[in-house]
Design a protein around this motif. Structure first.
Motif, short mmCIF file in Angstrom:
data_model
loop_
_atom_site.label_atom_id
_atom_site.label_comp_id
_atom_site.label_asym_id
_atom_site.label_seq_id
_atom_site.Cartn_x
_atom_site.Cartn_y
_atom_site.Cartn_z
N ASP A 177 0.87 -1.18 0.00
CA ASP A 177 0.00 0.00 0.00
C ASP A 177 0.92 1.23 0.00
O ASP A 177 1.50 1.56 1.03
CB ASP A 177 -0.90 -0.02 1.23
N SER A 233 -0.13 7.73 -0.38
CA SER A 233 -1.21 8.29 -1.18
C SER A 233 -0.67 9.34 -2.15
O SER A 233 0.08 10.24 -1.75
CB SER A 233 -2.26 8.91 -0.26
N THR A 244 2.59 7.95 -7.72
CA THR A 244 2.20 7.23 -8.93
C THR A 244 3.17 6.11 -9.29
O THR A 244 2.80 5.17 -9.97
CB THR A 244 2.10 8.20 -10.12
N THR A 269 -1.28 2.45 -13.27
CA THR A 269 -1.80 1.09 -13.24
C THR A 269 -0.98 0.12 -14.06
O THR A 269 -1.09 -1.10 -13.87
CB THR A 269 -3.25 1.06 -13.78
N ARG A 318 -1.53 -3.86 -10.25
CA ARG A 318 -1.84 -2.61 -9.56
C ARG A 318 -3.09 -2.03 -10.22
O ARG A 318 -3.04 -1.02 -10.91
CB ARG A 318 -0.66 -1.63 -9.66
N GLU A 336 -5.83 -0.33 -9.64
CA GLU A 336 -6.41 1.01 -9.50
C GLU A 336 -5.34 2.08 -9.32
O GLU A 336 -5.66 3.20 -8.94
CB GLU A 336 -7.40 1.02 -8.34
N SER A 375 -3.05 2.22 -7.13
CA SER A 375 -2.64 2.46 -5.74
C SER A 375 -2.01 1.19 -5.19
O SER A 375 -0.84 0.94 -5.42
CB SER A 375 -3.83 2.91 -4.90
N SER A 424 7.69 3.47 -3.18
CA SER A 424 6.90 4.35 -4.03
C SER A 424 7.55 5.73 -4.09
O SER A 424 8.37 6.08 -3.25
CB SER A 424 5.45 4.46 -3.53
#
Lengths: 113, 112
Positions: A24, A27, A30, A52, A69, A71, A73, A94
């Motif tokens: 995860d 937020s 990308t 994605t 991936r 969605e 996220s 990320s």
């Protein structure tokens, strides 16, 4: 979230079983990377997502490894027919852009018996 | 072949010493280079990012330099402390790749 979250933190499985590892990311990040790290070595690249899509999957060792991936996220790394040689720590990272600072999760330690 | 090496593999110093960790890469066509710290059983924490157009970056007691022509980067740690004990890894992103190529790391122990 505040950081990159990886689950499970530890996974013990038997040879031949199927495993899913979840990442995860932060937020809004990308870019998402999967690496794996064996004891005493640096991380080895597996796959990179921009949004994605898998922009670079050249590090996946064989067709038993797959990552999604859907969605843009959360990402899931899937390993079929696990082998003892798959035992390692699987790291996810990320960033806001593929050129920027990578933020790593704590990793998922996979042990294949 | 994209290869990143780090010397030494391990280093032990007394507290207060200044020290240098080395990172070498085989291809000068780099986009950027990052230095990371990894504590036992933990993920990696980014310390410094140097773009290919830069020669050095500083953060507190840390200074990282980049010499593309010689294929080298160094991480300088001033006035080392026991809390600096960890494995330090460098990672290179090349112009033509999407991923970061990691070195094997240098395991640093700072003795009180």
């Amino acid at each position: 979230g505040a950081g990159v979250s990886q689950t499970p933190s530890n996974k013990v499985t038997e040879k031949g079983k199927y495993v899913e590892l979840r990442c995860d990311p932060i937020s809004g990040h990308t870019a998402l990377y999967w690496y794996r790290q064996s004891l005493g070595q640096g991380p080895e690249f597996l796959i990179y997502f921009q949004g994605t899509g898998a922009a670079d999957d050249s590090g996946l060792p064989n067709d038993r490894f797959f990552a999604v991936r859907p969605e843009g996220s959360v990402s899931t790394l899937k390993i079929q027919r696990t082998e003892r040689g798959d035992s390692a720590v699987y790291l996810c990272a990320s960033s806001t852009h593929r050129a920027n600072v990578l933020t790593f999760g704590a990793g998922s330690r996979l042990t294949v018996l | 072949k994209q290869e990143v090496t780090q010397i030494p593999a391990a280093l032990s110093v007394p507290e207060g010493e200044n020290l240098v960790l080395n990172c070498s890469f085989t291809d000068s066509a780099i986009y950027n280079l990052q230095w990371f710290r990894q504590d036992p059983g933990k993920g990696l924490t980014s310390l410094l990012l140097i773009q290919s157009s830069q020669r050095e970056q500083t953060s507190g007691r840390l200074n990282a330099s980049l010499d593309k022509s010689s294929g080298r980067s160094t991480l300088y740690i001033a006035a080392s402390q026991p809390g600096d004990s960890a494995t330090y890894l460098c990672a290179v992103r090349y112009n033509y790749g999407q991923n970061f190529v990691f070195g094997p790391g240098t395991r640093l122990s700072v003795l009180p």
